[in-house]
Design an enzyme around this catalytic site. Structure first.
Site, PDB file in Angstrom:
ATOM      1  N   CYS A   2      -6.912  10.045  -4.230  1.00 56.13           N
ATOM      2  CA  CYS A   2      -7.714  11.187  -3.794  1.00 56.13           C
ATOM      3  C   CYS A   2      -8.616  10.812  -2.623  1.00 56.13           C
ATOM      4  O   CYS A   2      -9.060   9.667  -2.505  1.00 56.13           O
ATOM      5  CB  CYS A   2      -8.604  11.657  -4.920  1.00 56.13           C
ATOM      6  SG  CYS A   2      -7.741  11.990  -6.439  1.00 56.13           S
ATOM      7  N   ARG A  27      -3.592   8.138   2.264  1.00 58.79           N
ATOM      8  CA  ARG A  27      -3.931   7.600   0.942  1.00 58.79           C
ATOM      9  C   ARG A  27      -2.969   8.074  -0.141  1.00 58.79           C
ATOM     10  O   ARG A  27      -2.912   7.472  -1.215  1.00 58.79           O
ATOM     11  CB  ARG A  27      -5.359   8.019   0.555  1.00 58.79           C
ATOM     12  CG  ARG A  27      -6.426   7.397   1.440  1.00 58.79           C
ATOM     13  CD  ARG A  27      -7.764   8.077   1.218  1.00 58.79           C
ATOM     14  NE  ARG A  27      -8.340   7.783  -0.075  1.00 58.79           N
ATOM     15  CZ  ARG A  27      -9.241   6.826  -0.299  1.00 58.79           C
ATOM     16  NH1 ARG A  27      -9.658   6.082   0.700  1.00 58.79           N
ATOM     17  NH2 ARG A  27      -9.728   6.634  -1.499  1.00 58.79           N
ATOM     18  N   TRP A  75      -4.711  13.367  -5.869  1.00 57.95           N
ATOM     19  CA  TRP A  75      -3.530  12.664  -6.389  1.00 57.95           C
ATOM     20  C   TRP A  75      -3.634  12.809  -7.897  1.00 57.95           C
ATOM     21  O   TRP A  75      -4.533  12.255  -8.533  1.00 57.95           O
ATOM     22  CB  TRP A  75      -3.592  11.200  -5.957  1.00 57.95           C
ATOM     23  CG  TRP A  75      -2.361  10.409  -6.234  1.00 57.95           C
ATOM     24  CD1 TRP A  75      -1.244  10.323  -5.450  1.00 57.95           C
ATOM     25  CD2 TRP A  75      -2.104   9.571  -7.371  1.00 57.95           C
ATOM     26  NE1 TRP A  75      -0.321   9.490  -6.029  1.00 57.95           N
ATOM     27  CE2 TRP A  75      -0.809   9.011  -7.207  1.00 57.95           C
ATOM     28  CE3 TRP A  75      -2.828   9.240  -8.519  1.00 57.95           C
ATOM     29  CZ2 TRP A  75      -0.238   8.149  -8.133  1.00 57.95           C
ATOM     30  CZ3 TRP A  75      -2.250   8.372  -9.437  1.00 57.95           C
ATOM     31  CH2 TRP A  75      -0.981   7.835  -9.243  1.00 57.95           C
ATOM     32  N   ASN A 101     -13.218  11.948  -7.044  1.00 58.23           N
ATOM     33  CA  ASN A 101     -12.192  10.892  -7.102  1.00 58.23           C
ATOM     34  C   ASN A 101     -12.500  10.059  -8.331  1.00 58.23           C
ATOM     35  O   ASN A 101     -13.671   9.757  -8.588  1.00 58.23           O
ATOM     36  CB  ASN A 101     -12.276   9.949  -5.889  1.00 58.23           C
ATOM     37  CG  ASN A 101     -11.878  10.624  -4.605  1.00 58.23           C
ATOM     38  OD1 ASN A 101     -11.485  11.785  -4.589  1.00 58.23           O
ATOM     39  ND2 ASN A 101     -11.986   9.885  -3.513  1.00 58.23           N
ATOM     40  N   GLY A 102     -11.457   9.629  -9.036  1.00 56.38           N
ATOM     41  CA  GLY A 102     -11.692   8.767 -10.196  1.00 56.38           C
ATOM     42  C   GLY A 102     -11.222   9.440 -11.473  1.00 56.38           C
ATOM     43  O   GLY A 102     -10.498  10.444 -11.442  1.00 56.38           O
ATOM     44  N   GLU A 487       8.931  -9.173  -2.137  1.00 56.84           N
ATOM     45  CA  GLU A 487       8.255  -8.246  -1.234  1.00 56.84           C
ATOM     46  C   GLU A 487       9.284  -7.393  -0.474  1.00 56.84           C
ATOM     47  O   GLU A 487       9.084  -6.196  -0.284  1.00 56.84           O
ATOM     48  CB  GLU A 487       7.349  -9.046  -0.278  1.00 56.84           C
ATOM     49  CG  GLU A 487       6.664  -8.265   0.815  1.00 56.84           C
ATOM     50  CD  GLU A 487       5.768  -7.124   0.321  1.00 56.84           C
ATOM     51  OE1 GLU A 487       5.510  -7.017  -0.888  1.00 56.84           O
ATOM     52  OE2 GLU A 487       5.361  -6.309   1.160  1.00 56.84           O
ATOM     53  N   LYS A 491       9.419  -3.333  -0.595  1.00 52.18           N
ATOM     54  CA  LYS A 491       9.377  -2.487   0.611  1.00 52.18           C
ATOM     55  C   LYS A 491      10.506  -1.464   0.558  1.00 52.18           C
ATOM     56  O   LYS A 491      10.309  -0.287   0.827  1.00 52.18           O
ATOM     57  CB  LYS A 491       9.521  -3.308   1.901  1.00 52.18           C
ATOM     58  CG  LYS A 491       8.330  -4.126   2.335  1.00 52.18           C
ATOM     59  CD  LYS A 491       7.143  -3.335   2.795  1.00 52.18           C
ATOM     60  CE  LYS A 491       6.250  -2.954   1.657  1.00 52.18           C
ATOM     61  NZ  LYS A 491       5.229  -3.812   1.206  1.00 52.18           N
ATOM     62  N   GLU A 494      10.034   1.270  -2.318  1.00 54.45           N
ATOM     63  CA  GLU A 494       8.946   2.244  -2.208  1.00 54.45           C
ATOM     64  C   GLU A 494       9.160   3.260  -1.095  1.00 54.45           C
ATOM     65  O   GLU A 494       8.706   4.388  -1.215  1.00 54.45           O
ATOM     66  CB  GLU A 494       7.575   1.574  -2.120  1.00 54.45           C
ATOM     67  CG  GLU A 494       7.314   0.767  -0.885  1.00 54.45           C
ATOM     68  CD  GLU A 494       5.981   0.033  -0.945  1.00 54.45           C
ATOM     69  OE1 GLU A 494       5.058   0.487  -1.625  1.00 54.45           O
ATOM     70  OE2 GLU A 494       5.876  -1.015  -0.294  1.00 54.45           O
ATOM     71  N   HIS A 510      21.805 -16.428 -14.775  1.00 53.09           N
ATOM     72  CA  HIS A 510      21.262 -16.249 -16.131  1.00 53.09           C
ATOM     73  C   HIS A 510      21.260 -14.779 -16.538  1.00 53.09           C
ATOM     74  O   HIS A 510      20.538 -14.385 -17.442  1.00 53.09           O
ATOM     75  CB  HIS A 510      19.859 -16.864 -16.211  1.00 53.09           C
ATOM     76  CG  HIS A 510      19.869 -18.336 -15.923  1.00 53.09           C
ATOM     77  ND1 HIS A 510      20.398 -19.253 -16.810  1.00 53.09           N
ATOM     78  CD2 HIS A 510      19.493 -19.041 -14.830  1.00 53.09           C
ATOM     79  CE1 HIS A 510      20.314 -20.470 -16.281  1.00 53.09           C
ATOM     80  NE2 HIS A 510      19.762 -20.363 -15.072  1.00 53.09           N
ATOM     81  N   LYS A 609      -2.171   4.979  -1.206  1.00 56.11           N
ATOM     82  CA  LYS A 609      -2.511   3.777  -0.438  1.00 56.11           C
ATOM     83  C   LYS A 609      -3.574   2.950  -1.141  1.00 56.11           C
ATOM     84  O   LYS A 609      -3.532   1.743  -1.142  1.00 56.11           O
ATOM     85  CB  LYS A 609      -2.982   4.199   0.960  1.00 56.11           C
ATOM     86  CG  LYS A 609      -3.287   3.035   1.887  1.00 56.11           C
ATOM     87  CD  LYS A 609      -2.038   2.273   2.245  1.00 56.11           C
ATOM     88  CE  LYS A 609      -2.309   1.038   3.063  1.00 56.11           C
ATOM     89  NZ  LYS A 609      -1.159   0.119   3.057  1.00 56.11           N
TER      90      LYS A 609
HETATM   91  C1  F6R Z   1       3.042  -1.896  -1.396  1.00 54.36           C
HETATM   92  C2  F6R Z   1       1.603  -1.746  -1.487  1.00 54.36           C
HETATM   93  C3  F6R Z   1       0.977  -1.869  -2.820  1.00 54.36           C
HETATM   94  C4  F6R Z   1      -0.391  -2.564  -2.694  1.00 54.36           C
HETATM   95  C5  F6R Z   1      -1.116  -2.561  -4.047  1.00 54.36           C
HETATM   96  C6  F6R Z   1      -2.424  -3.317  -3.976  1.00 54.36           C
HETATM   97  O1  F6R Z   1       3.485  -1.778  -0.076  1.00 54.36           O
HETATM   98  O2  F6R Z   1       0.950  -1.496  -0.520  1.00 54.36           O
HETATM   99  O3  F6R Z   1       1.798  -2.542  -3.721  1.00 54.36           O
HETATM  100  O4  F6R Z   1      -0.199  -3.866  -2.241  1.00 54.36           O
HETATM  101  O5  F6R Z   1      -1.358  -1.240  -4.449  1.00 54.36           O
HETATM  102  O6  F6R Z   1      -3.258  -2.756  -3.019  1.00 54.36           O
HETATM  103  P1  F6R Z   1      -4.473  -3.549  -2.419  1.00 54.36           P
HETATM  104  O7  F6R Z   1      -3.925  -4.681  -1.629  1.00 54.36           O
HETATM  105  O8  F6R Z   1      -5.189  -2.546  -1.562  1.00 54.36           O
HETATM  106  O9  F6R Z   1      -5.289  -4.030  -3.577  1.00 54.36           O
END
Ligand code: F6R
Length: 614
Positions: A2, A27, A75, A101-102, A487, A491, A494, A510, A609
């Protein structure tokens, strides 16, 4: 997650609020809304499911006049994303409007109490109880709005950043925070309010970050007043924003993600600037040097993080154990905080977070602090909650990351972890001077190497076309490159919504090797390192089962090239820095597959985000 925007001043609030909501779109959200006190003194409230553009269409022919207002992107947590559950929420009498928010954990109890007093709720949200409660207290106790907010928040359990408008007090916005960020921007006779600085940056560079338990009273014609929940005054600390507007725009790129991938040579230069000397003979992280004794005496390091930051932490584990010979444990912050972990007073806990606001990472930091550990933060957002909750730390200095999929923050985190490991190793004498200098010099050249790798973007875009219709992907790596495989898979999943898994290459036999057939693309990171030969054997096992292999190899490699279906070469670097280089083509591959699939790359479905709820 949010987003909050607020404005109070001499200008019309609506365009500022809408622009602010657009700035917060990164976000992640599913509905948006706005409340304004019109020039005629009416408290208007417009909200709509979908994008901010849907809200704009909805508000088009309506009265959007007014010089004070609050706006929100939601959100969904409690209640599905629809018009009714979108914020702002009116109080029962519609004299107040509130955004939040929260998560309010005791909302069900509060709601029952208010219902027993005759209140009827209109939404399924936890948020609505706050605004009803504030109104109830204001009206039954006969107190002013600020006092009613203070008394209401004393009853609320959970996390919140809120902003509230009252029709009866049109020259004021009241805002409060607990475990969810809130920034007040201070202009000339005007105030801005936001959940992060991005909506504020084009109007003022003077900001106040609220702390937990603080309430800001933004009143026309008066300076900012900050008090706590018991009305004790707090002196606001005004800070200067380092961010600039161009960092928040796409600058000619089709997506923020692509812009951020291309920024990496520069962001990593910014990250190492002032920390590695020009000659490449020393690394100074002031956060380490200032706490030298405490950090050097650590018997163990625990790294807590989530998502991509957790992958960076896994690389950090390799770096620190390899170079400094200190045992390291890497923990998902969300698990660590709930499993009564053993934390000893001579442990160092490193928290890694791009946003600095991730609720689980923040809670893990608070837990470790309460058990006496020294906390070191590696964050991107300056002044963020985690950065402020730690004892010391290093910013990664990669600039605002707007694309939901983290790219430049990941490489920045690994670069800081590399510098941290080198600083500690040098101080502890666990690397020879020759190895230290060789590694520092290599690290200095990583930005140039990334520039080389980026030249392959057109070829990777072409390759991506071949795999756009894949339903699954496997990513393999070993040693330092295993976290890079995880990673790469994250990527892809997502932003393209293709199922992808990362494995240590030797684990395939395994179990997961059962998945391999001619339909399965396998991305293998097989750069020339100490376990290169072993990785080749693992790739052979995939090839023998008709898997389609895309290999990331070191320039000049012939052995893997002879087995793989496609290769992407990267420059030769020392083993600890291989995952930084390997991650660049993996970012590009995920990006182009997602683009070819027509996905919303910068705002993938269901993602946020900044994950400020647990
Ligand atoms: C993936 C991504 C998320 C963040 C995770 C932690 O591309 O961005 O997996 O890495 O939500 O976020 P931060 O680093 O802001 O604590």
């Amino acid at each position: 997650m949010c987003g909050i925007v607020g404005y109070l001043g001499a200008r019309q609030a609506y365009p500022i609020l809408i622009k602010g909501l657009h700035r917060l779109e990164y976000r992640g959200y599913d509905s948006a809304g706005i409340a304004l006190i019109s020039d005629g003194g009416i408290l208007n409230l417009y909200k709509s499911k979908g994008k901010v553009a849907d809200l704009e269409r909805f508000a088009e022919a309506k009265d959007t006049s007014g010089t004070v207002g609050i706006a929100h992107t939601r959100w969904a947590t409690h209640g599905e994303p629809n018009d009714l559950n979108a914020h702002p929420h009116y109080s029962q009498s519609r004299s107040l409007a509130l955004i939040h928010n929260g998560i309010i954990e005791n909302y069900a109890v509060l709601r029952l109490e208010l219902e027993s007093k005759g209140y009827t709720f209109r939404s399924n949200t936890d948020t609505e109880v706050i605004v009803y409660l504030v109104e109830y207290i204001r009206d039954t106790d006969g107190v002013d709005l600020c006092t009613a907010v203070q008394l209401a928040l004393q009853q609320v359990v959970g996390a919140y950043a809120i902003a509230i408008l009252s029709k009866d007090d049109p020259d004021c916005i009241i805002a409060a925070r607990k475990s969810s960020p809130l920034v007040v921007g201070i202009g000339e006779d005007e105030f801005f309010l936001a959940s992060d600085a991005t909506p504020i940056v084009e109007y003022t560079d003077r900001v106040v970050y609220l702390d937990d338990g603080e309430i800001a009273v933004l009143r026309r014609g008066e300076p900012l007043r900050v008090v706590d929940l018991h009305n004790a005054p707090v002196t606001p600390v005004v800070r200067r924003l380092a961010m600039n507007l161009s960092q928040l725009e796409k600058g000619g790129y089709p997506h923020f993600m692509l812009k951020e991938i291309y920024e990496q040579p520069q962001t990593l230069l910014n990250c190492i600037r002032g920390r590695i000397n020009i000659e490449g003979t020393s690394v100074v992280l002031s956060g380490i040097i200032d706490n030298r004794e405490r950090i050097l005496s650590a018997r163990r390091i625990i790294i807590v993080a989530c998502g991509t930051s957790w992958h960076a932490a896994l690389i950090g584990e390799h770096l620190i154990e390899d170079l400094c010979r200190i045992p390291v444990e890497v923990e998902y912050a969300s698990e660590f905080r709930y499993r009564n972990p053993v934390i000893l007073p001579d442990d160092i806990v490193i928290a890694i977070s791009q946003s600095g606001e991730t609720a689980d990472t923040l809670a893990a930091v608070e837990l470790a602090k309460s058990r006496g550990a020294f906390i070191y933060g590696i964050c991107n957002v300056v002044g963020s909650s985690i950065a402020r909750a730690t004892d010391s730390g290093s910013y990664i200095h990669v600039g605002p990351e707007i694309g939901v999929a983290s790219t430049k923050a990941f490489t920045g985190q690994v670069t800081v972890l590399s510098m941290l490991a080198l600083t500690l190793a040098h101080e502890k004498g666990t690397v020879t001077d020759e190895r230290f200098t060789a590694l520092v010099r290599e690290l200095q050249h990583i930005p140039d190497h990334i520039t080389q790798v980026l030249k392959q973007a057109p070829a990777i875009a072409d390759l991506a076309k071949t795999f756009t219709y894949a339903r699954n992907f496997i990513y393999l790596g070993r040693g330092y490159n295993y976290p890079a495989a995880l990673e790469g898979a994250l990527k892809l999943k997502e932003i393209s919504y293709i199922h992808a898994e990362g494995y240590p290459a030797a684990e395939m036999k395994h179990g997961p090797i059962a998945l391999i057939d001619a339909e399965m693309p396998v991305v293998a990171i097989a750069t020339t390192d100490s376990i290169y030969e072993k990785t080749i054997s693992n790739i052979q096992e995939i090839k023998a089962r008709q898997g389609k292999i895309i290999a990331i190899v070191t320039e000049g490699d012939t052995a893997v090239r002879s087995i793989a279906d496609h290769v992407i070469p990267v420059p030769r670097v020392a083993e600890p820095f291989a995952p930084i280089l390997a991650s660049i083509p993996l970012q590009l591959l995920a990006y182009y597959i997602a683009v070819h699939k027509g996905r919303d790359v910068d705002q993938p479905r269901n993602l946020a985000k900044s994950v400020t709820v647990e």
